[in-house]
Scaffold this motif. Sequence first.
Motif, PDB file in Angstrom:
ATOM      1  N   VAL A 150       0.862  -1.190   0.000  1.00 59.74           N
ATOM      2  CA  VAL A 150       0.000   0.000   0.000  1.00 59.74           C
ATOM      3  C   VAL A 150       0.893   1.233   0.000  1.00 59.74           C
ATOM      4  N   SER A 151       0.378   2.300  -0.575  1.00 59.20           N
ATOM      5  CA  SER A 151       1.117   3.559  -0.544  1.00 59.20           C
ATOM      6  C   SER A 151       0.457   4.487   0.473  1.00 59.20           C
ATOM      7  N   LEU A 152       0.903   5.728   0.505  1.00 61.64           N
ATOM      8  CA  LEU A 152       0.298   6.701   1.402  1.00 61.64           C
ATOM      9  C   LEU A 152      -0.777   7.447   0.627  1.00 61.64           C
ATOM     10  N   PRO A 153      -1.747   8.056   1.333  1.00 65.64           N
ATOM     11  CA  PRO A 153      -2.814   8.771   0.627  1.00 65.64           C
ATOM     12  C   PRO A 153      -2.230   9.800  -0.349  1.00 65.64           C
ATOM     13  N   ASP A 154      -2.742   9.827  -1.563  1.00 67.28           N
ATOM     14  CA  ASP A 154      -2.353  10.787  -2.614  1.00 67.28           C
ATOM     15  C   ASP A 154      -0.884  10.661  -3.052  1.00 67.28           C
ATOM     16  N   ILE A 155      -0.228   9.581  -2.721  1.00 65.58           N
ATOM     17  CA  ILE A 155       1.155   9.396  -3.179  1.00 65.58           C
ATOM     18  C   ILE A 155       1.220   8.101  -3.981  1.00 65.58           C
ATOM     19  N   GLU A 156       1.672   8.211  -5.230  1.00 69.00           N
ATOM     20  CA  GLU A 156       1.741   7.016  -6.075  1.00 69.00           C
ATOM     21  C   GLU A 156       3.168   6.501  -6.140  1.00 69.00           C
ATOM     22  N   PHE A 157       3.298   5.171  -6.260  1.00 69.15           N
ATOM     23  CA  PHE A 157       4.632   4.604  -6.429  1.00 69.15           C
ATOM     24  C   PHE A 157       5.190   5.039  -7.782  1.00 69.15           C
ATOM     25  N   SER A 158       6.506   5.268  -7.827  1.00 70.76           N
ATOM     26  CA  SER A 158       7.167   5.623  -9.087  1.00 70.76           C
ATOM     27  C   SER A 158       8.606   5.131  -8.962  1.00 70.76           C
ATOM     28  N   LYS A 159       9.468   5.534  -9.906  1.00 71.66           N
ATOM     29  CA  LYS A 159      10.843   5.050  -9.767  1.00 71.66           C
ATOM     30  C   LYS A 159      11.607   5.777  -8.640  1.00 71.66           C
ATOM     31  N   ASN A 160      11.092   6.909  -8.221  1.00 69.37           N
ATOM     32  CA  ASN A 160      11.720   7.602  -7.092  1.00 69.37           C
ATOM     33  C   ASN A 160      11.019   7.330  -5.765  1.00 69.37           C
ATOM     34  N   ILE A 161       9.700   7.139  -5.833  1.00 63.89           N
ATOM     35  CA  ILE A 161       8.949   6.794  -4.617  1.00 63.89           C
ATOM     36  C   ILE A 161       8.694   5.294  -4.714  1.00 63.89           C
ATOM     37  N   MET A 162       9.619   4.537  -4.120  1.00 62.18           N
ATOM     38  CA  MET A 162       9.684   3.110  -4.445  1.00 62.18           C
ATOM     39  C   MET A 162       8.803   2.239  -3.553  1.00 62.18           C
ATOM     40  N   SER A 163       8.297   1.169  -4.163  1.00 69.73           N
ATOM     41  CA  SER A 163       7.696   0.073  -3.396  1.00 69.73           C
ATOM     42  C   SER A 163       8.847  -0.883  -3.085  1.00 69.73           C
ATOM     43  N   SER A 164       8.586  -1.889  -2.231  1.00 73.31           N
ATOM     44  CA  SER A 164       9.646  -2.863  -1.913  1.00 73.31           C
ATOM     45  C   SER A 164      10.094  -3.601  -3.170  1.00 73.31           C
ATOM     46  N   ALA A 165       9.134  -3.925  -4.048  1.00 71.56           N
ATOM     47  CA  ALA A 165       9.475  -4.686  -5.261  1.00 71.56           C
ATOM     48  C   ALA A 165      10.470  -3.892  -6.103  1.00 71.56           C
ATOM     49  N   PHE A 166      10.211  -2.612  -6.272  1.00 71.71           N
ATOM     50  CA  PHE A 166      11.091  -1.769  -7.085  1.00 71.71           C
ATOM     51  C   PHE A 166      12.460  -1.630  -6.412  1.00 71.71           C
ATOM     52  N   ALA A 167      12.425  -1.429  -5.079  1.00 73.69           N
ATOM     53  CA  ALA A 167      13.698  -1.255  -4.356  1.00 73.69           C
ATOM     54  C   ALA A 167      14.555  -2.514  -4.461  1.00 73.69           C
ATOM     55  N   LEU A 168      13.911  -3.693  -4.444  1.00 78.31           N
ATOM     56  CA  LEU A 168      14.676  -4.946  -4.507  1.00 78.31           C
ATOM     57  C   LEU A 168      15.255  -5.205  -5.893  1.00 78.31           C
ATOM     58  N   ASP A 169      14.735  -4.523  -6.907  1.00 71.68           N
ATOM     59  CA  ASP A 169      15.365  -4.609  -8.230  1.00 71.68           C
ATOM     60  C   ASP A 169      16.758  -3.994  -8.200  1.00 71.68           C
ATOM     61  N   LEU A 170      17.004  -3.159  -7.204  1.00 77.41           N
ATOM     62  CA  LEU A 170      18.278  -2.475  -6.996  1.00 77.41           C
ATOM     63  C   LEU A 170      18.708  -1.699  -8.253  1.00 77.41           C
ATOM     64  N   PRO A 171      17.834  -0.769  -8.706  1.00 77.86           N
ATOM     65  CA  PRO A 171      18.200  -0.031  -9.906  1.00 77.86           C
ATOM     66  C   PRO A 171      19.481   0.789  -9.710  1.00 77.86           C
ATOM     67  N   GLU A 172      19.667   1.325  -8.512  1.00 77.74           N
ATOM     68  CA  GLU A 172      20.884   2.100  -8.202  1.00 77.74           C
ATOM     69  C   GLU A 172      20.976   2.243  -6.689  1.00 77.74           C
ATOM     70  N   VAL A 173      22.095   2.769  -6.207  1.00 78.30           N
ATOM     71  CA  VAL A 173      22.202   3.064  -4.773  1.00 78.30           C
ATOM     72  C   VAL A 173      22.162   4.588  -4.639  1.00 78.30           C
ATOM     73  N   PRO A 174      21.010   5.140  -4.223  1.00 77.23           N
ATOM     74  CA  PRO A 174      20.906   6.603  -4.164  1.00 77.23           C
ATOM     75  C   PRO A 174      21.763   7.166  -3.034  1.00 77.23           C
ATOM     76  N   LYS A 175      22.110   8.470  -3.187  1.00 74.70           N
ATOM     77  CA  LYS A 175      22.926   9.096  -2.116  1.00 74.70           C
ATOM     78  C   LYS A 175      22.130   9.131  -0.814  1.00 74.70           C
ATOM     79  N   SER A 176      20.834   9.504  -0.939  1.00 73.83           N
ATOM     80  CA  SER A 176      20.018   9.558   0.281  1.00 73.83           C
ATOM     81  C   SER A 176      18.677   8.881   0.036  1.00 73.83           C
ATOM     82  N   LEU A 177      18.192   8.234   1.083  1.00 72.11           N
ATOM     83  CA  LEU A 177      16.938   7.484   0.980  1.00 72.11           C
ATOM     84  C   LEU A 177      16.137   7.688   2.258  1.00 72.11           C
ATOM     85  N   LEU A 178      14.857   7.981   2.090  1.00 71.54           N
ATOM     86  CA  LEU A 178      13.964   8.009   3.254  1.00 71.54           C
ATOM     87  C   LEU A 178      13.119   6.748   3.219  1.00 71.54           C
ATOM     88  N   VAL A 179      13.148   6.000   4.312  1.00 68.17           N
ATOM     89  CA  VAL A 179      12.297   4.821   4.427  1.00 68.17           C
ATOM     90  C   VAL A 179      11.088   5.209   5.274  1.00 68.17           C
TER      91      VAL A 179
END
Length: 470
Positions: A150-179
Amino acid sequence: MAEQKKYEVIVIGGGPGGYAAAFMAADLGLKTALVDPEENPGGVCLYRGCIPSKALLHIVKLKQEALEAADFGLSFKAPEINVKKIREWKNSVVQKLVGGLGQLSSKRKVEHIRGMATFKDAHTLEVNHENKKQEVSFAHAIIASGSEPVSLPDIEFSKNIMSSAFALDLPEVPKSLLVVGAGYIGLEIGSVYAGLGSKVSVVEMTNQIMPGADRDLVDVFAKRNKELFEEIMLETKVAGITGKRKLKVKLEGKHEGEQSFDKVLIAVGRKPRTKNLGLDNTKVEIDDQGFIQVNAQRQTAEDHIYAIGDVTGEPMLAHKASHEGKVAAEAIAGNKTAYEPKAIPAVVFTDPEIAWCGLTETEAKAQDIPVKVAKFPWAASGRAATLGISDGLTKLLIDPKTERILGVGIVGKHAGDLIPEAVLAVEMAAVAKDLSLTIHPHPTLSETLMEAAESLYGQATHIYRPQRKK
Ligand code: FAD
Ligand code: NAD
């Protein structure tokens, strides 16, 4: 028109619930099919959950251990992180396992039907795959369609606002990440990205990380990982995210304000996957959260349709799904069976691991259940010392009258591999004496369970606690 295929059992969804159910049904001699969109069984757990996350956690644990080995006189060069190779290795682990499941499936003659299934009526499914449709009919069905983030109200998953599935693809290691969310996924995937070099901050709406676990267990994790995370912001929520390249995150609660991150991972829970299943064409009932309602045999309101795994509710864990799957298959085969676990183990595979089963101390307090708590700190464990650790804890929750073990919590290395003994103890109604009188191998971390039980009587060999004068 081709004749419609008919099965004694059709399983919808190839996750650990679905494939365990299909394999058991086939082993019991029933003509079985498994419907899933992927080429091989595996579901969320193998493709986008348990397995890729554990493979990545293994890598960051290795890195950490190599760094810590310097304290013991074993120094390595600074690790080089090759993200592409890590991604490839993680994917190869997944492919090996799902390929193995595919082979096991065909050996058992479980027919794998690729596609997404929808109930047309209570005995017919329509399966869609790449614009091709087919209808299959069944005597019994097992719904194992799992869950989705599930996401947060009015926030959609994207390549920057990641779901676990997207994060586990490990597209890159960003400098900063908010979990967002300090539950299972937040802590596990947060640990992976922090271990690979991201500056990871965590925001959690409750007043502790991993709210399902007892605070004394979680404290050990928090103390050890003080340096790993930039900041853990408790009692705080995300009120909004703006910006594309750099994400501006508005926080409300204890840590109110705006902070910028390269990426955000949203890990605030999962919801059952029932949309598009066509349940309206059956009598199957769902509750107000969308979970399918089942009885002890995992039967829905439609007698011949069963449901198992995440789609039926908490805890959303792979081993719970598999167990339910086997119960459903046995019930269909006419065997006497019921889903009635006394303890379902929970393991967070971080470093240190946090594991528990049965009653927790928090639940005992909330429900006014009297318990004695027997603890064994790992600082007194010989095995822990040889591993260079001292900060684990094993604790037992014991019925003060009967001395029955009601629950167990462990934090420390390999806690996940230690908890099954505790699950067996709870399931078999063992008393503390059973654990204290069972000879455990030395030197192992398993001795902490035996010594925790001994400590109930003030007789733990490696702790000295003077007895009160009678
Ligand atoms: P799923 O594994 O969700 O599988 C459902 C399958 O059904 C999917 O393949 C889906 O495509 C398919 N499907 C859905 N709808 C249809 C349809 N209409 N027709 C045909 N197919 C359909 N649990 C643990 O126990 N240990 C862990 O370490 C762990 N780590 C996790 C890490 C992450 C990042 C995540 C997200 C989850 C993790 N879990 C873990 C939870 C675990 O993955 C789930 O509890 C488990 O996968 C549930 O199994 P399931 O069979 O119910 O469904
Ligand atoms: P979770 O329920 O474990 O954790 C969600 C966390 O997010 C909670 O701590 C909750 O208080 C917090 N939260 C909820 N809304 C929030 C908000 N608006 N702002 C800030 N915090 C918020 O869920 P998850 O981590 O998404 O994982 C989903 C499920 O997947 C788990 O419940 C578990 O069943 C399964 N899983 C298991 C494992 C494992 O067994 N090792 C690993 C990963 C996932």
